[in-house]
Design a protein around this motif. Structure first.
Motif, PDB file in Angstrom:
ATOM      1  N   THR A 123       4.154 -58.723   5.582  1.00 33.37           N
ATOM      2  CA  THR A 123       3.458 -58.803   4.293  1.00 33.37           C
ATOM      3  C   THR A 123       3.667 -57.547   3.455  1.00 33.37           C
ATOM      4  O   THR A 123       3.438 -57.574   2.239  1.00 33.37           O
ATOM      5  CB  THR A 123       1.946 -59.028   4.501  1.00 33.37           C
ATOM      6  N   TRP A 152       8.784 -59.975  -0.692  1.00 33.57           N
ATOM      7  CA  TRP A 152       8.906 -61.406  -0.448  1.00 33.57           C
ATOM      8  C   TRP A 152       9.660 -62.115  -1.575  1.00 33.57           C
ATOM      9  O   TRP A 152      10.276 -63.148  -1.350  1.00 33.57           O
ATOM     10  CB  TRP A 152       7.522 -62.032  -0.260  1.00 33.57           C
ATOM     11  N   ASN A 162       5.429 -58.058  -2.957  1.00 39.52           N
ATOM     12  CA  ASN A 162       5.076 -58.497  -1.611  1.00 39.52           C
ATOM     13  C   ASN A 162       3.721 -59.196  -1.654  1.00 39.52           C
ATOM     14  O   ASN A 162       3.141 -59.392  -2.725  1.00 39.52           O
ATOM     15  CB  ASN A 162       5.071 -57.322  -0.628  1.00 39.52           C
ATOM     16  N   ALA A 163       3.215 -59.556  -0.494  1.00 44.80           N
ATOM     17  CA  ALA A 163       1.967 -60.322  -0.453  1.00 44.80           C
ATOM     18  C   ALA A 163       0.796 -59.524  -1.011  1.00 44.80           C
ATOM     19  O   ALA A 163      -0.068 -60.069  -1.708  1.00 44.80           O
ATOM     20  CB  ALA A 163       1.679 -60.753   0.980  1.00 44.80           C
ATOM     21  N   LEU A 166      -4.570 -63.623   3.477  1.00 44.49           N
ATOM     22  CA  LEU A 166      -4.477 -62.300   4.092  1.00 44.49           C
ATOM     23  C   LEU A 166      -5.700 -61.995   4.957  1.00 44.49           C
ATOM     24  O   LEU A 166      -5.579 -61.379   6.020  1.00 44.49           O
ATOM     25  CB  LEU A 166      -4.310 -61.235   3.009  1.00 44.49           C
ATOM     26  N   TYR A 222      10.704 -63.010   3.464  1.00 39.56           N
ATOM     27  CA  TYR A 222       9.849 -64.160   3.154  1.00 39.56           C
ATOM     28  C   TYR A 222      10.191 -65.339   4.063  1.00 39.56           C
ATOM     29  O   TYR A 222       9.303 -65.991   4.624  1.00 39.56           O
ATOM     30  CB  TYR A 222      10.046 -64.519   1.684  1.00 39.56           C
TER      31      TYR A 222
END
Length: 313
Positions: free
Chosen positions: A110, A114, A128-129, A168, A278
């Motif tokens: 994460t 991604w 990213n996440a 998350l 990802y």
């Protein structure tokens, strides 16, 4: 019983009760010794040298101390013929490691990019996440002429937080639960603080809870893949908004097609694409869910041979 007199050599009748004594002969009066009754002796074998003396009464272990033998597992027949094979047997000891390791890998991923915008092969924007959760994009040497576009993309890039926030949070909970399920087999309610006393009640169902969480995580990930991840959605919405006026003014089908072409060209100008990290995160989600299903399957087939994944060459 009958006896022979040693003096007159006459056979005389002697009562059984006289065994082991001397009785007078009724003929000549001499004493006749009567033998005692025969009683065979039973020989007791000596104790074996390796027999340990019994333990004291207070030290006798309980019956539960000796492990019970598990069900016998019938192995698969060996592969015959030329060639060799290399692989792994899917035993519970192997499968139970896949879930915590896989979830930990996803958590680490994460923090990697991604999705990114790569116009001309240059990474212009990345996300990213966690960037999606905090409505951020990471610029990389953005030209001055695109600063306005960067501002608009930032405003549009954080609209996925309703999906990424529970994703998350559940991912962190799943990682902790997976490692706890691996090493903590029982929770003593006496040693648990008061606010966490409920853990001792739900802990026996930890694997079922973990299985549900992993399924939900995969569902969130697939949902995000379907609707577009962060920067992907932002670029698409930016292109639509840029030609929104033209789309409203288009009356004929030809004009509408022209607007669609310009909108698609604007999206393609950013060259947005997901990264290998990802794809690896998605693959790890699938492997984790498969590992849970395999673990359930193995638990329901005791005594049968464990499956083996092998590559023959």
């Amino acid at each position: 019983m009958k006896q022979i007199c040693p003096e007159c050599l006459k056979s005389v009748e002697v009562p059984d009760s006289a065994a082991g004594t001397d009785v007078p002969c009724p003929v000549c009066g001499a004493k006749i010794p009567v033998p005692g009754r025969y009683s065979p002796a039973v020989a007791v074998p000596p104790p074996a040298a390796n027999d340990a003396p019994p333990p004291p009464p207070g030290l006798i272990p309980p019956a539960s101390a000796s492990p019970l033998p598990g069900p016998a597992v019938t192995p698969y027949p060996a592969i015959t013929g030329d060639g060799k094979d290399v692989g792994v047997t899917l035993t519970p000891a192997v499968v139970e490691w896949i879930v915590p390791v896989g979830l930990t890998l996803i958590f680490v991923l994460t923090f990697f990019t991604w999705v990114g915008a790569y116009p001309g092969g240059h990474r212009l924007f990345a996300q990213n996440a966690w960037d999606t959760l905090f409505r951020e994009i990471s610029p990389n040497m953005v030209p001055v002429t695109m600063k306005d576009e960067e501002t608009k993309l930032r405003a549009l890039a954080g609209r996925d937080w309703p999906v990424m926030l529970p994703y998350l949070v559940l991912l962190i909970v799943s990682v902790l639960l997976a490692w706890g399920e691996k090493f903590v087999h029982e929770i003593d309610p006496v040693t648990v603080p008061g606010p966490l006393a409920w853990l001792s009640k739900v802990w026996p169902q930890r694997f079922l809870i973990l299985a549900v969480l992993c399924g939900v995580l995969l569902g969130f990930f697939v949902l995000e893949m379907t609707r577009g991840f962060g920067l992907e959605t932002a670029v698409r919405q930016y292109a639509v908004q840029k030609y929104e006026t033209d789309a409203a003014a288009a009356d004929t089908q030809l004009e509408k097609v022209a607007v669609q072409v310009k909108t698609g060209g604007e999206q393609g100008r950013f060259a947005v694409q997901t990264t290998t990290w990802y794809a690896l995160a998605f693959l790890a989600h699938v492997v984790v869910v498969l590992a849970i299903l395999i673990r359930m399957w193995l638990a329901n087939r005791p005594g049968k041979a464990y499956p083996r994944l092998a590559l023959r060459y």
